[in-house]
Design an enzyme around this catalytic site. Structure first.
Site, mmCIF file in Angstrom:
data_model
loop_
_atom_site.group_PDB
_atom_site.id
_atom_site.type_symbol
_atom_site.label_atom_id
_atom_site.label_comp_id
_atom_site.label_asym_id
_atom_site.label_seq_id
_atom_site.Cartn_x
_atom_site.Cartn_y
_atom_site.Cartn_z
ATOM 1 N N HIS A 199 -2.712 10.469 -8.041
ATOM 2 C CA HIS A 199 -1.525 9.628 -8.070
ATOM 3 C C HIS A 199 -0.351 10.439 -8.596
ATOM 4 O O HIS A 199 -0.535 11.405 -9.353
ATOM 5 C CB HIS A 199 -1.746 8.415 -8.967
ATOM 6 C CG HIS A 199 -2.708 7.418 -8.415
ATOM 7 N ND1 HIS A 199 -2.820 6.145 -8.932
ATOM 8 C CD2 HIS A 199 -3.608 7.501 -7.401
ATOM 9 C CE1 HIS A 199 -3.744 5.480 -8.259
ATOM 10 N NE2 HIS A 199 -4.243 6.289 -7.332
ATOM 11 N N GLU A 212 1.787 9.860 -10.898
ATOM 12 C CA GLU A 212 1.855 9.931 -12.360
ATOM 13 C C GLU A 212 0.880 10.958 -12.923
ATOM 14 O O GLU A 212 1.219 11.718 -13.842
ATOM 15 C CB GLU A 212 1.542 8.571 -12.997
ATOM 16 C CG GLU A 212 2.441 7.445 -12.569
ATOM 17 C CD GLU A 212 1.856 6.618 -11.429
ATOM 18 O OE1 GLU A 212 1.428 7.201 -10.401
ATOM 19 O OE2 GLU A 212 1.853 5.382 -11.559
ATOM 20 N N CYS A 238 -0.925 2.005 -12.306
ATOM 21 C CA CYS A 238 -2.225 1.336 -12.253
ATOM 22 C C CYS A 238 -2.939 1.561 -13.591
ATOM 23 O O CYS A 238 -2.441 2.261 -14.472
ATOM 24 C CB CYS A 238 -3.053 1.893 -11.098
ATOM 25 S SG CYS A 238 -3.606 3.607 -11.362
ATOM 26 N N CYS A 258 -3.553 5.348 -14.381
ATOM 27 C CA CYS A 258 -2.336 6.062 -14.762
ATOM 28 C C CYS A 258 -1.814 5.571 -16.111
ATOM 29 O O CYS A 258 -1.357 6.370 -16.933
ATOM 30 C CB CYS A 258 -1.274 5.925 -13.685
ATOM 31 S SG CYS A 258 -1.755 6.759 -12.141
#
Length: 147
Positions: A46, A48, A76, A79
């Site tokens: 992801h 992040e 999420c 993260c």
């Protein structure tokens, strides 16, 4: 957030879910990333997560105290957990994620009182722009799937 949106656009051009993230320290961008889940075949890739790794490398530190994360979509749970563990001082996100957001929508890991760190959280920054890029991406994906 404009730089995070540019990173999200790069993700879209690479046929990734268009989420972008940047991390700043002392008003300087030290990390810039977008989702790379499809490219790397890695569910943890992801924006992040990649940005946190870049920032930790840039600072030669596992702690990102004094740093701010700007991300186009609410983090999420994975993260958000990494944000807490990295001790980011501040998190700013654009669009809320009603399905898997962990910054207040579904759960609030970022501000959970039992965790050892709670970053300052600012929401809704360029929310319309951040939401629109995701809406357009998934609209095109659905249209392509119907052909």
């Amino acid at each position: 957030m404009r730089e995070a949106l540019k990173a999200a656009q790069q993700a879209q051009e690479a046929d990734e879910v268009p989420i972008g993230a940047i991390i700043t320290c002392k008003n300087q961008i030290i990390a810039k990333a977008h989702n790379q889940v499809e490219l790397l075949k890695d569910p943890t890739a992801h924006a992040e997560m990649i940005a946190i790794t870049q920032a930790a490398n840039a600072l030669s530190s596992k702690w990102l105290e004094g740093c701010t994360l700007y991300v186009t979509l609410e983090p999420c749970a994975m993260c958000a957990g990494a944000i807490v563990l990295a001790r980011l001082e501040r998190v700013c996100f654009g669009a809320f994620d009603a399905k898997s957001g962990a910054g207040g929508s579904v759960v609030d890991i970022l501000r959970h009182p039992k965790l050892n760190h709670q970053p300052e959280v600012e929401t809704g920054i360029y929310a319309g722009d951040c939401s629109e890029i995701l809406t357009e991406y998934f609209r095109k994906k659905r249209a392509a799937g119907k052909k």
